[in-house]
Design an enzyme around this catalytic site. Structure first.
Site, mmCIF file in Angstrom:
data_model
loop_
_atom_site.group_PDB
_atom_site.id
_atom_site.type_symbol
_atom_site.label_atom_id
_atom_site.label_comp_id
_atom_site.label_asym_id
_atom_site.label_seq_id
_atom_site.Cartn_x
_atom_site.Cartn_y
_atom_site.Cartn_z
ATOM 1 N N LYS A 52 0.837 -1.201 0.000
ATOM 2 C CA LYS A 52 0.000 0.000 0.000
ATOM 3 C C LYS A 52 0.874 1.253 0.000
ATOM 4 O O LYS A 52 0.593 2.228 -0.698
ATOM 5 C CB LYS A 52 -0.956 -0.027 1.206
ATOM 6 N N GLN A 96 -4.728 -1.693 9.178
ATOM 7 C CA GLN A 96 -4.555 -3.027 8.590
ATOM 8 C C GLN A 96 -5.184 -4.095 9.496
ATOM 9 O O GLN A 96 -4.882 -4.163 10.683
ATOM 10 C CB GLN A 96 -3.054 -3.303 8.381
ATOM 11 N N ASP A 119 -11.212 2.349 3.352
ATOM 12 C CA ASP A 119 -11.466 0.907 3.195
ATOM 13 C C ASP A 119 -12.958 0.618 2.974
ATOM 14 O O ASP A 119 -13.323 -0.479 2.559
ATOM 15 C CB ASP A 119 -11.006 0.156 4.464
#
Ligand code: NDP
Length: 281
Positions: A52, A96, A119
């Site tokens: 990422k 994460q 997200d």
């Protein structure tokens, strides 16, 4: 004829489009910044986090990294999120997953401002998707829609069967296919006659988490097959679909690796750049 959908090439197209938008924003004095938070040092999570950060560098975005020790408390993590919510120069916040067991993932997801929820996991983002309002869409299903559209595959009016009903793949996938006017069936571990249901599909999307479970017996001749699964084996990565057995029976198929996987990060970059507009509304 069978076509392999090239997720690497399509994800590069999207990242290049994002790169142009990031440069245009930079020219107006706006820097796009993603905060990447990792708790503990799970090796698989570290690989995802690094990818990422690399994608941010490729597109010209800034990334700010927060690598917290395994023993970080929930309160400490929540207070970092609050700080990031309040910092104007942070556009997106990515925590994460999975988190260590002593931290309640749902509480953490709920703590992220829906305006920075790149997200797309916050209940407000999911609710907005459900009722067709603007908001962030979970990256993997959003990436699958791009794979289909950019491969010239028609969705409207098609029978779509999704295997899996997880919050991050199956459910948002079903909502997105519905938004694109497909006729959608969601299946799961309690579905009866799974093979027969899958055989109805013009578009079969597999997010089951079982290596190579889906064989040609589940696939209608000429169907489009999207394999979301990722499994690490000694011989390399494989998906939920048995590619060798299925590929001869379908019109389009995604490979593993190089199919859905690269799209998830590309759509994260897309969401980050879109977040700028959402935050200036
Ligand atoms: P989950 O384990 O959360 O969900 C799996 C789903 O499959 C569940 O809904 C489960 O049903 C269903 N299922 C399990 N066994 C069967 C069965 N025998 N018959 C029918 N349905 C079944 O997985 P995720 O959605 O998180 O992920 C799915 C796969 O996609 C994994 O391999 C994961 O690694 C991969 N993945 C890949 C991403 C990418 O970027 N490419 C991103 C996210 C995930 P029930 O609800 O009844 O238990």
């Amino acid at each position: 004829m069978m076509n392999i959908i090239d997720g690497k090439a399509i994800s590069k197209q999207i990242k290049d489009e994002v790169k142009e938008k990031v440069a245009a924003l930079k020219a107006q004095g706006v820097t796009v910044t993603l905060a990447v938070v990792q708790v503990g040092n799970d090796p698989a999570s570290s690989v995802y986090v690094n990818n990422k950060k690399k994608a941010c560098a490729y597109t010209g975005m800034e990334s700010e990294s927060f690598e917290l020790p395994e023993e970080t408390t929930q309160e400490e993590l929540l207070s970092l999120i609050e700080e990031l919510n309040n910092r104007k120069e942070i556009n997106g916040i990515l925590v994460q997953l999975p988190l260590p067991e002593h931290i309640d993932e749902n509480a953490v997801i709920r703590a992220i401002s829906p305006k920075k929820d790149v997200d797309g996991f916050h209940p407000q983002s999911v609710g907005a998707l459900c009722i067709g309002q603007p908001g962030f869409v979970s990256c993997t299903p959003a990436g699958i829609i791009e794979l289909l559209k950019r491969s010239g595959i028609e969705i409207a009016g098609k029978e779509c069967v999704i295997i899996g009903r997880s919050n991050i793949v199956g459910k948002p996938m079903a909502l997105l296919m519905l938004r694109e006017n497909a006729t959608v069936t969601i299946t799961h571990s309690k579905t009866k006659d799974l093979k027969d249901v899958c055989k109805r599909a013009d578009i079969l999307i597999v997010a089951i988490g079982k290596p190579q479970m889906i064989t040609e017996e589940y696939v209608k001749e000429g169907a489009v097959v999207i394999d979301v699964g990722i499994h690490r084996r000694e011989e390399g990565l494989c998906g939920d679909v048995d590619f060798e057995r299925v590929s001869g029976h379908c019109s389009y198929i995604t490979p593993v690796p190089g199919g859905v996987g690269p799209m998830t990060i590309a759509m994260l970059m897309h969401n980050c750049v879109e977040s700028v507009a959402l935050q200036t509304e």
